[in-house]
Design a protein around this motif. Structure first.
Motif, PDB file in Angstrom:
ATOM      1  N   ALA A  43       0.715  -1.060   0.307  1.00  0.00           N
ATOM      2  CA  ALA A  43      -0.084   0.260   0.318  1.00  0.00           C
ATOM      3  C   ALA A  43       1.034   1.157   0.209  1.00  0.00           C
ATOM      4  N   PHE A  44       2.075   1.187   0.754  1.00  0.00           N
ATOM      5  CA  PHE A  44       2.869   2.347   0.802  1.00  0.00           C
ATOM      6  C   PHE A  44       4.365   2.292  -0.569  1.00  0.00           C
ATOM      7  N   THR A  45       4.590   1.272  -0.796  1.00  0.00           N
ATOM      8  CA  THR A  45       5.059   1.178  -2.300  1.00  0.00           C
ATOM      9  C   THR A  45       5.447   2.339  -3.219  1.00  0.00           C
ATOM     10  N   ASN A  46       4.078   2.996  -3.505  1.00  0.00           N
ATOM     11  CA  ASN A  46       4.615   4.473  -4.823  1.00  0.00           C
ATOM     12  C   ASN A  46       3.594   5.065  -3.884  1.00  0.00           C
ATOM     13  N   ARG A  47       3.370   6.643  -4.802  1.00  0.00           N
ATOM     14  CA  ARG A  47       2.628   7.170  -4.231  1.00  0.00           C
ATOM     15  C   ARG A  47       1.048   7.273  -4.737  1.00  0.00           C
ATOM     16  N   ASN A  48       0.625   6.702  -5.850  1.00  0.00           N
ATOM     17  CA  ASN A  48      -0.903   6.256  -5.781  1.00  0.00           C
ATOM     18  C   ASN A  48      -1.370   5.449  -5.012  1.00  0.00           C
TER      19      ASN A  48
ATOM     20  N   ALA B 250      -0.426   4.971  -2.146  1.00  0.00           N
ATOM     21  CA  ALA B 250      -0.509   6.006  -0.841  1.00  0.00           C
ATOM     22  C   ALA B 250      -1.870   6.077  -1.251  1.00  0.00           C
ATOM     23  N   GLU B 251      -1.607   6.881  -1.684  1.00  0.00           N
ATOM     24  CA  GLU B 251      -3.320   7.612  -2.195  1.00  0.00           C
ATOM     25  C   GLU B 251      -4.401   6.597  -2.129  1.00  0.00           C
ATOM     26  N   LYS B 252      -4.339   5.641  -2.681  1.00  0.00           N
ATOM     27  CA  LYS B 252      -5.342   5.231  -2.212  1.00  0.00           C
ATOM     28  C   LYS B 252      -5.673   4.719  -0.429  1.00  0.00           C
ATOM     29  N   PHE B 253      -4.817   4.199   0.546  1.00  0.00           N
ATOM     30  CA  PHE B 253      -4.957   4.119   1.178  1.00  0.00           C
ATOM     31  C   PHE B 253      -5.470   5.645   1.435  1.00  0.00           C
ATOM     32  N   LEU B 254      -4.293   6.331   1.910  1.00  0.00           N
ATOM     33  CA  LEU B 254      -5.727   7.926   2.074  1.00  0.00           C
ATOM     34  C   LEU B 254      -6.641   7.712   1.907  1.00  0.00           C
ATOM     35  N   PHE B 255      -7.273   7.241   0.343  1.00  0.00           N
ATOM     36  CA  PHE B 255      -9.104   7.595   0.298  1.00  0.00           C
ATOM     37  C   PHE B 255      -9.406   6.539   1.149  1.00  0.00           C
ATOM     38  N   THR B 256      -9.360   5.265   1.975  1.00  0.00           N
ATOM     39  CA  THR B 256      -9.521   3.919   2.903  1.00  0.00           C
ATOM     40  C   THR B 256      -9.157   5.334   4.058  1.00  0.00           C
ATOM     41  N   CYS B 257      -8.991   6.368   4.375  1.00  0.00           N
ATOM     42  CA  CYS B 257      -8.929   6.848   5.714  1.00  0.00           C
ATOM     43  C   CYS B 257     -10.491   8.117   5.601  1.00  0.00           C
TER      44      CYS B 257
ATOM     45  N   ILE C  22      -2.444   3.168  10.580  1.00  0.00           N
ATOM     46  CA  ILE C  22      -1.379   2.215   9.212  1.00  0.00           C
ATOM     47  C   ILE C  22      -0.600   3.142   8.498  1.00  0.00           C
ATOM     48  N   PHE C  23      -1.529   4.697   8.107  1.00  0.00           N
ATOM     49  CA  PHE C  23      -1.556   5.189   6.998  1.00  0.00           C
ATOM     50  C   PHE C  23      -0.131   6.390   7.849  1.00  0.00           C
ATOM     51  N   LEU C  24      -0.670   6.606   9.033  1.00  0.00           N
ATOM     52  CA  LEU C  24       0.312   7.274   9.615  1.00  0.00           C
ATOM     53  C   LEU C  24       2.114   6.721   9.992  1.00  0.00           C
ATOM     54  N   GLU C  25       1.781   5.417  10.481  1.00  0.00           N
ATOM     55  CA  GLU C  25       3.160   4.517  10.973  1.00  0.00           C
ATOM     56  C   GLU C  25       4.216   3.945   9.245  1.00  0.00           C
TER      57      GLU C  25
ATOM     58  N   GLN D 122       7.789   5.551   4.074  1.00  0.00           N
ATOM     59  CA  GLN D 122       8.290   4.416   3.495  1.00  0.00           C
ATOM     60  C   GLN D 122       7.711   5.018   1.735  1.00  0.00           C
ATOM     61  N   VAL D 123       6.771   6.239   1.405  1.00  0.00           N
ATOM     62  CA  VAL D 123       6.106   6.164  -0.117  1.00  0.00           C
ATOM     63  C   VAL D 123       7.613   6.722  -0.975  1.00  0.00           C
ATOM     64  N   VAL D 124       8.861   6.587  -1.204  1.00  0.00           N
ATOM     65  CA  VAL D 124       9.748   6.877  -1.567  1.00  0.00           C
ATOM     66  C   VAL D 124       9.727   7.874  -3.032  1.00  0.00           C
ATOM     67  N   ASP D 125       8.325   8.300  -3.503  1.00  0.00           N
ATOM     68  CA  ASP D 125       7.846   9.381  -4.649  1.00  0.00           C
ATOM     69  C   ASP D 125       7.498  10.325  -4.418  1.00  0.00           C
ATOM     70  N   LEU D 126       6.959  10.327  -3.155  1.00  0.00           N
ATOM     71  CA  LEU D 126       6.036  11.583  -2.663  1.00  0.00           C
ATOM     72  C   LEU D 126       7.331  12.286  -2.134  1.00  0.00           C
ATOM     73  N   ASP D 127       6.960  13.818  -2.767  1.00  0.00           N
ATOM     74  CA  ASP D 127       8.105  15.009  -2.384  1.00  0.00           C
ATOM     75  C   ASP D 127       6.786  15.482  -0.759  1.00  0.00           C
ATOM     76  N   PRO D 128       8.213  15.831   0.275  1.00  0.00           N
ATOM     77  CA  PRO D 128       8.274  16.208   1.304  1.00  0.00           C
ATOM     78  C   PRO D 128       6.827  17.160   1.777  1.00  0.00           C
ATOM     79  N   PHE D 129       6.398  18.132   0.948  1.00  0.00           N
ATOM     80  CA  PHE D 129       5.181  18.686   1.522  1.00  0.00           C
ATOM     81  C   PHE D 129       3.650  18.315   0.986  1.00  0.00           C
ATOM     82  N   MET D 130       3.354  17.081   0.040  1.00  0.00           N
ATOM     83  CA  MET D 130       2.343  16.518   0.154  1.00  0.00           C
ATOM     84  C   MET D 130       2.426  15.466   1.155  1.00  0.00           C
TER      85      MET D 130
END
Length: 629
Positions: free
Chosen positions: A35-40, A42-49, A123-126, A130-138
């Motif tokens: 779920a946290f291997t890339n930005r896309n 991770a964003e799916k998991f964000l919308f799960t929250c 789970i998301f916050l922890e 790990q998301v390698v292609d997510l810029d710090p601002f986002m």
């Protein structure tokens, strides 16, 4: 102690899509491992929250719409009517402990599993680092959004159940049996934890949405600070502040779950939070809505009505602080509006079924901005007599039509919020007469699909809603206003009165709400027209005035249900009979007779808080039940 919640190893996370601007539908079900291997991902998991947010406009999920005394329906409910039974069972005093209605603790009986939501937020916050292609601002912004969601889910549970376990982090699978058997934290601990989360979230969130095409529905700083204000006003209110009914409620180890004695500092803290939230809204250019459509020409009376109606129904209007995108399709609009166009009678089954009570009709002010029993120029004793609408009433009522005197010389919010036999309903495609006596166009046509009281909540229907042939409709959806600026202004007035008493600071924002509503200022109304003009000069008197202002301004938006509880007035108000008109009658003389629909039952202190399901207490003996259950 901050209590935690357990994760089941190898469990999968259900990625439920969020509607409209949060409508991200995953290709498949993701495991925590990927779920946290890339930005896309991770964003799916964000919308799960986000997906666990209670759908406030959905009458099946929100107890505040049909679980109180604002809106009523016929009974018993049949499947064809598409009406829920669970909220009405609550309104009828039939909540229970074996399988509680709208159980948001366990996620049963139309309630969402909010403790599971908290697990997924953790789970998301922890894992988001790990998301390698997510810029710090986002990354920071997403963390702020999930911190807000985590705080809001705690608040939603606290408002229902009172003291709850704090879910700060997830318990590992290796935890012992005793670690898993959590206890409830005290109200003050829960409130402080929520506020800390909201402060942390607000520091990471933007002042407003920049990309409105793709990001409307995401959390902003004004949302976080406004919910913080609501949280602190809630815990400062009588239910949670100095309530002796809960003095003996304690965990098995003797820890008290409710503070003893009244604490004025809670109101002072709430007032500061309201000021902070209003400042954030001003910075984000959030202000009271004004109708300004250049596509139609309307008179001043209609324009005022649209100021009021569209503060709720205009999509993403400038008054909405937090609009929930998953929510106002045909469902609640169909349930609120009768078939106005008699040229398309079609199937009546799901039109105009949720009905404002006669008590709500009596709660709105006179045109002088006063309660109907307080205005010395208004005939309160004769309110149920028949009266014919003259030419001067043409904008509000059908000329020459006989209706109840209760419907004359009322404030603009009355006519903007409610429709009734003899009223006029303005829409973009025309002005429609409402005639609801037996045999008329908007009357009962079948065993379901009608107003049991004779009233319709006009306020909840967007002005662009058009009924076509058969079941066809054309509609404009709008995000449900979980909180809008008028709500925040009235929270400020309430907190200011408790801290400062009557005065300019207390009445400032209250008068702004009244001015937009088209009624005189508080001071002018009570000085010129009141039977008891001194009412607004005492803290106790002004408290009652502010409370009725909230009822009127926020009618049918799901606030009164919770307000009555936090004010500890539900035992008084929800034990009153529910009345409507005798809608089965053909002539005005028989139609306008008060008809008893139900004698409500609210047992105090039991019904102020939801019960924890009996089975949950068996599984976890460290939990204690709420009083009366």
């Amino acid at each position: 102690m901050k209590i935690t919640y357990i994760i089941t190893l190898f469990s999968t996370v259900l990625l439920t899509s969020c509607k409209d601007y949060l409508d991200i539908v995953p290709d498949n079900v993701a495991t925590i491992d990927n779920a946290f291997t890339n930005r896309n991902e991770a964003e799916k998991f964000l919308f799960t929250c986000y997906s666990y947010l209670p759908q406030e406009s959905y009458i099946y999920e929100n107890p505040a719409l049909l679980g109180g005394d604002e809106l009523w329906t016929y009974w018993p409910i049949t499947g064809l009517s598409r009406l829920p039974t669970f909220p009405q069972e609550i309104a009828r005093g039939n909540q229970g402990i074996v399988d509680p209605y709208l159980n948001y603790w366990d996620g049963q009986q139309s309630g969402k599993p909010l403790f599971r939501a908290l697990r997924d937020c953790n789970i998301f916050l922890e894992n988001v680092d790990q998301v390698v292609d997510l810029d710090p601002f986002m990354r920071d912004r997403w963390i702020g959004e999930v911190q807000f969601l985590k705080a809001y889910y705690h608040f939603y549970l606290m408002r229902m159940y009172g003291a709850i376990p704090i879910v700060d982090r997830n318990i590992p699978i290796s935890a012992s049996k005793e670690e898993v058997r959590v206890s409830r934290n005290s109200i003050d601990e829960v409130a402080n934890y929520i506020v800390d989360l909201l402060d942390s979230a607000a520091a990471k969130l933007p002042d407003q949405i920049q990309n409105r095409a793709t990001e409307l529905g995401h959390i902003t700083k004004p949302i976080a600070l406004s919910i913080k204000a609501k949280v602190l006003v809630t815990v400062a209110s009588p239910l949670f502040n100095g309530n002796n009914d809960y003095t003996g409620l304690a965990n098995k180890d003797g820890t008290n779950l409710f503070s003893r004695g009244f604490d004025l500092q809670k109101w002072e803290r709430a007032l500061l939070a309201c000021k902070e939230a209003i400042a954030a809204c001003e910075k984000a250019n959030i202000h009271l809505y004004r109708f300004s459509s250049a596509l139609v020409t309307v008179n001043d009376r209609i324009r005022k009505e649209m100021d009021i109606r569209n503060s709720v129904c205009e999509p993403w209007n400038e008054e909405v602080i937090w609009g929930f995108t998953n929510g106002t399709g045909s469902g609640i609009q169909l349930q609120s509006m009768p078939r106005l166009n008699s040229a398309y009678p079609g199937n009546e089954s799901t039109f105009g079924q949720i009905a404002p009570t006669l008590g709500m009709a009596e709660s709105f002010y006179t045109r002088n901005g006063l309660p109907i029993q307080e205005d010395k120029t208004w005939d309160y004793a004769g309110r149920f007599m028949l009266k014919v609408a003259e030419a001067g009433e043409l904008d509000y009522l059908q000329q020459g039509y006989t209706t109840a005197a209760l419907h004359f010389e009322r404030e603009p919010r009355f006519y903007a919020s409610m429709a009734f036999d003899g009223s006029l309903w303005y829409m973009e495609n025309g002005t429609w007469p409402v005639q609801a006596k037996s045999g008329q166009a908007q009357s009962r046509k079948s065993a379901f699909g009608y107003s049991i009281t004779g009233y319709f909540p006009k306020k909840l229907v967007n002005w662009k809603f058009v009924i076509q042939s058969g079941q066809a409709i054309s509609q404009e959806q709008y995000p449900w206003p979980v909180i809008r600026l008028a709500d925040l202004y009235l929270l400020y007035a309430e907190a200011s009165n408790e801290v400062n008493g009557p005065g300019e600071e207390t009445s400032k924002y209250l008068n702004m709400v009244r001015e937009r509503a088209g009624i005189p200022t508080l001071q002018d109304s009570w000085r010129d027209f009141a039977r008891n003009p001194s009412t607004i000069f005492s803290k106790d008197g002004l408290r009652d005035v502010i409370r009725q202002e909230r009822l009127v301004e926020l009618a049918f938006e799901g606030h009164r249900f919770w307000d009555l509880r936090r004010w500890k007035l539900a035992a008084e108000e929800l034990n009153k009979p529910i009345y409507g008109w005798d809608v089965e009658q053909e002539d005005a003389g028989n139609y306008y007779r008060r008809k008893l629909l139900y004698n409500q039952r609210f047992t105090s202190p039991r019904d102020y808080l939801w019960p924890i399901r009996e089975y949950s207490l068996v599984v976890n003996p460290n939990l204690v039940q709420n009083p009366g259950w």
